[in-house]
Design a protein around this motif. Sequence first.
Motif, PDB file in Angstrom:
ATOM      1  N   PRO A 262       0.806  -1.225   0.000  1.00 49.09           N
ATOM      2  CA  PRO A 262       0.000   0.000   0.000  1.00 49.09           C
ATOM      3  C   PRO A 262       0.837   1.272   0.000  1.00 49.09           C
ATOM      4  CG  PRO A 262       0.012  -0.995   2.180  1.00 49.09           C
ATOM      5  CD  PRO A 262       0.711  -1.960   1.268  1.00 49.09           C
ATOM      6  N   VAL A 263       2.059   1.198   0.537  1.00 49.24           N
ATOM      7  CA  VAL A 263       2.947   2.364   0.587  1.00 49.24           C
ATOM      8  C   VAL A 263       4.378   1.900   0.353  1.00 49.24           C
ATOM      9  CG1 VAL A 263       1.469   3.649   2.201  1.00 49.24           C
ATOM     10  CG2 VAL A 263       3.281   2.162   3.086  1.00 49.24           C
ATOM     11  N   GLN A 264       5.270   2.854   0.236  1.00 52.75           N
ATOM     12  CA  GLN A 264       6.685   2.542   0.103  1.00 52.75           C
ATOM     13  C   GLN A 264       7.242   2.072   1.438  1.00 52.75           C
ATOM     14  OE1 GLN A 264       9.878   5.704  -0.215  1.00 52.75           O
ATOM     15  NE2 GLN A 264       9.801   5.063  -2.374  1.00 52.75           N
ATOM     16  N   GLY A 265       8.132   1.073   1.386  1.00 58.17           N
ATOM     17  CA  GLY A 265       8.731   0.617   2.627  1.00 58.17           C
ATOM     18  C   GLY A 265       9.485  -0.686   2.459  1.00 58.17           C
ATOM     19  N   ILE A 285       4.498  -8.043   6.575  1.00 56.10           N
ATOM     20  CA  ILE A 285       4.333  -6.725   7.189  1.00 56.10           C
ATOM     21  C   ILE A 285       5.127  -5.717   6.377  1.00 56.10           C
ATOM     22  CG2 ILE A 285       4.666  -5.344   9.266  1.00 56.10           C
ATOM     23  CD1 ILE A 285       4.537  -7.935  10.885  1.00 56.10           C
ATOM     24  N   LEU A 286       4.502  -4.602   6.079  1.00 55.33           N
ATOM     25  CA  LEU A 286       5.158  -3.521   5.349  1.00 55.33           C
ATOM     26  C   LEU A 286       5.561  -2.443   6.348  1.00 55.33           C
ATOM     27  CD1 LEU A 286       5.141  -0.706   3.636  1.00 55.33           C
ATOM     28  CD2 LEU A 286       6.016  -2.764   2.531  1.00 55.33           C
ATOM     29  N   HIS A 287       6.847  -2.154   6.421  1.00 59.21           N
ATOM     30  CA  HIS A 287       7.372  -1.168   7.364  1.00 59.21           C
ATOM     31  C   HIS A 287       7.701   0.131   6.619  1.00 59.21           C
ATOM     32  CE1 HIS A 287       7.731  -4.283  10.437  1.00 59.21           C
ATOM     33  NE2 HIS A 287       8.367  -5.037   9.546  1.00 59.21           N
ATOM     34  N   PRO A 288       6.876   1.173   6.774  1.00 61.03           N
ATOM     35  CA  PRO A 288       7.203   2.460   6.135  1.00 61.03           C
ATOM     36  C   PRO A 288       8.480   3.033   6.738  1.00 61.03           C
ATOM     37  CG  PRO A 288       4.913   2.360   6.853  1.00 61.03           C
ATOM     38  CD  PRO A 288       5.613   1.213   7.499  1.00 61.03           C
ATOM     39  N   MET A 289       9.293   3.652   5.919  1.00 60.30           N
ATOM     40  CA  MET A 289      10.559   4.206   6.392  1.00 60.30           C
ATOM     41  C   MET A 289      10.642   5.717   6.225  1.00 60.30           C
ATOM     42  SD  MET A 289      12.350   1.809   7.709  1.00 60.30           S
ATOM     43  CE  MET A 289      11.876   0.088   7.962  1.00 60.30           C
ATOM     44  N   TYR A 290       9.567   6.317   5.674  1.00 70.51           N
ATOM     45  CA  TYR A 290       9.601   7.758   5.459  1.00 70.51           C
ATOM     46  C   TYR A 290       9.295   8.528   6.738  1.00 70.51           C
ATOM     47  CZ  TYR A 290       4.602   6.726   4.982  1.00 70.51           C
ATOM     48  OH  TYR A 290       3.328   6.267   5.205  1.00 70.51           O
ATOM     49  N   SER A 291       8.768   7.838   7.750  1.00 74.26           N
ATOM     50  CA  SER A 291       8.418   8.491   9.004  1.00 74.26           C
ATOM     51  C   SER A 291       8.464   7.474  10.132  1.00 74.26           C
ATOM     52  CB  SER A 291       7.019   9.108   8.931  1.00 74.26           C
ATOM     53  OG  SER A 291       6.589   9.532  10.211  1.00 74.26           O
ATOM     54  N   LEU A 292       9.114   7.834  11.240  1.00 72.28           N
ATOM     55  CA  LEU A 292       9.175   6.922  12.377  1.00 72.28           C
ATOM     56  C   LEU A 292       7.844   6.826  13.105  1.00 72.28           C
ATOM     57  CD1 LEU A 292      12.693   7.789  13.877  1.00 72.28           C
ATOM     58  CD2 LEU A 292      12.051   5.884  12.397  1.00 72.28           C
ATOM     59  N   SER A 293       6.948   7.782  12.848  1.00 69.42           N
ATOM     60  CA  SER A 293       5.634   7.737  13.491  1.00 69.42           C
ATOM     61  C   SER A 293       4.614   6.923  12.684  1.00 69.42           C
ATOM     62  CB  SER A 293       5.093   9.158  13.690  1.00 69.42           C
ATOM     63  OG  SER A 293       4.940   9.814  12.444  1.00 69.42           O
ATOM     64  N   ALA A 294       4.962   6.583  11.431  1.00 68.83           N
ATOM     65  CA  ALA A 294       4.050   5.790  10.610  1.00 68.83           C
ATOM     66  C   ALA A 294       4.048   4.339  11.092  1.00 68.83           C
ATOM     67  CB  ALA A 294       4.467   5.853   9.146  1.00 68.83           C
ATOM     68  N   GLU A 295       2.862   3.795  11.307  1.00 65.52           N
ATOM     69  CA  GLU A 295       2.756   2.438  11.810  1.00 65.52           C
ATOM     70  C   GLU A 295       2.987   1.416  10.688  1.00 65.52           C
ATOM     71  OE1 GLU A 295      -0.903   1.820  13.804  1.00 65.52           O
ATOM     72  OE2 GLU A 295      -0.483   3.262  15.421  1.00 65.52           O
ATOM     73  N   SER A 296       3.527   0.274  11.065  1.00 71.68           N
ATOM     74  CA  SER A 296       3.689  -0.811  10.107  1.00 71.68           C
ATOM     75  C   SER A 296       2.322  -1.357   9.707  1.00 71.68           C
ATOM     76  CB  SER A 296       4.551  -1.928  10.701  1.00 71.68           C
ATOM     77  OG  SER A 296       5.860  -1.448  10.982  1.00 71.68           O
ATOM     78  N   ILE A 297       2.251  -1.915   8.500  1.00 72.63           N
ATOM     79  CA  ILE A 297       0.968  -2.328   7.918  1.00 72.63           C
ATOM     80  C   ILE A 297       0.971  -3.832   7.693  1.00 72.63           C
ATOM     81  CG2 ILE A 297      -0.587  -2.049   5.951  1.00 72.63           C
ATOM     82  CD1 ILE A 297       0.796   0.709   5.501  1.00 72.63           C
ATOM     83  N   ASP A 298      -0.029  -4.507   8.261  1.00 79.24           N
ATOM     84  CA  ASP A 298      -0.179  -5.936   8.019  1.00 79.24           C
ATOM     85  C   ASP A 298      -0.762  -6.179   6.636  1.00 79.24           C
ATOM     86  OD1 ASP A 298       0.713  -6.371  10.580  1.00 79.24           O
ATOM     87  OD2 ASP A 298      -1.256  -6.881  11.424  1.00 79.24           O
ATOM     88  N   ILE A 299      -0.199  -7.144   5.917  1.00 85.22           N
ATOM     89  CA  ILE A 299      -0.749  -7.571   4.630  1.00 85.22           C
ATOM     90  C   ILE A 299      -1.278  -8.991   4.823  1.00 85.22           C
ATOM     91  CG2 ILE A 299      -0.229  -8.081   2.221  1.00 85.22           C
ATOM     92  CD1 ILE A 299       1.846  -5.862   2.320  1.00 85.22           C
ATOM     93  N   HIS A 315      13.040  -3.692  -0.242  1.00 83.46           N
ATOM     94  CA  HIS A 315      12.400  -2.381  -0.269  1.00 83.46           C
ATOM     95  C   HIS A 315      11.485  -2.339  -1.482  1.00 83.46           C
ATOM     96  CE1 HIS A 315      11.846   1.920  -1.061  1.00 83.46           C
ATOM     97  NE2 HIS A 315      11.988   2.050   0.252  1.00 83.46           N
ATOM     98  N   VAL A 316      10.255  -1.929  -1.268  1.00 84.56           N
ATOM     99  CA  VAL A 316       9.282  -1.896  -2.358  1.00 84.56           C
ATOM    100  C   VAL A 316       8.655  -0.513  -2.438  1.00 84.56           C
ATOM    101  CG1 VAL A 316       8.757  -4.349  -2.264  1.00 84.56           C
ATOM    102  CG2 VAL A 316       7.462  -2.778  -0.823  1.00 84.56           C
ATOM    103  N   ASP A 317       8.212  -0.167  -3.623  1.00 82.94           N
ATOM    104  CA  ASP A 317       7.470   1.066  -3.828  1.00 82.94           C
ATOM    105  C   ASP A 317       5.985   0.814  -3.602  1.00 82.94           C
ATOM    106  OD1 ASP A 317       9.729   2.568  -4.507  1.00 82.94           O
ATOM    107  OD2 ASP A 317       9.634   1.887  -6.591  1.00 82.94           O
ATOM    108  N   ALA A 318       5.238   1.859  -3.476  1.00 83.89           N
ATOM    109  CA  ALA A 318       3.797   1.719  -3.364  1.00 83.89           C
ATOM    110  C   ALA A 318       3.246   1.041  -4.606  1.00 83.89           C
ATOM    111  CB  ALA A 318       3.149   3.087  -3.187  1.00 83.89           C
TER     112      ALA A 318
END
Length: 331
Positions: A262-265, A285-299, A315-318
């Motif tokens: 869903p997002v880059q990470g 699990i997708l771990h966003p790296m653009y912000s430390l406050s962004a929560e990881s996303i379960d797939i 590392h994957v793009d959205a």
Amino acid sequence: MSEAPHLTFDLDAAGVSRGHLVVPAGADCEELSLPVFSLNKGKGPRLLVTGGCHGNELEGPIVARRLMGWLPEAQTCGRVIVLPVLNPLAVQAWSRNTPVDGLNLNRSFPGRAEGSVTERIADAVSRLLLPMADTVFDLHSFGPTWDLPPASVTHPIADADLMAKTVRMAEAFKFPMTLVWEYHDTLGMFDTLVQNQGKVFVCAELGGGTVGSEALTIYEAGVRNALIALGLVEGKAEYPTFRHQKSSQTLETLSSDELKSPVQGIFEPRCSVLDEVKQGDLIGILHPMYSLSAESIDIRAPNTSIVCAIRSGAHVDADQGVALLSRPVNI
């Protein structure tokens, strides 16, 4: 200097022949000489084996070379042509695409005689080698950022009879997985060219990104099984051992079965290939790296299915694929 692709030997000669497929020079690249092996034992099936279409998939060229070592004594009839490295420029650069023109050889068939170097390679193979074969085995390894069990792969074919023949041939490898893959990007594929001529084409795939002895053993055993099924080699086919099991299943995956980020990470896989999953099970699990406050996303799995391929941590793009799901199919 020749302006047309040519072979440096006679493919119709009896017995073992070795030479080159010469791809003419162009404005972008000098002449290429691709090593070719031919073993002609008279009437029977006519097989073309190719490897090294994508330069970062090296199991194919290795297995092709192994095949050339034992085939002269094992082959009983017919003709086998082996081109271990379709795209030497990509192999030397360990690159999926040709570094000179940036093209993907497996999206460049049937090629163009006056095109760039990738198109000239495709043209030479299409004109000089493909007409000599009824069946094609193209040896790939799925790419370095994916995990995929040893698999024989085909795409859906409109001709029902050819589809059935192709699946039977794919199943003859006895790999852990035979996959019928509905793939959206098929324009210019070697598969499509061959199948449009009414010929059987099977792509052998194997993921992981590294060349390992266990994987190569399974890969070579599968190719030998397929040669036995064709009648080119005598012997008893056996299921290769994969993860302490000797089994195979035929699966299909549709374009809608690809799970995307869903997002880059950074993607963290939480399951393995050939795992059976139910609706809601955690795939990764997708771990966003653009912000430390962004929560990881379960797939999670949208439905009950079998995992046939998964990103091996990357590392994957959205909107980039992270897993392929599948289900059993009978054809």
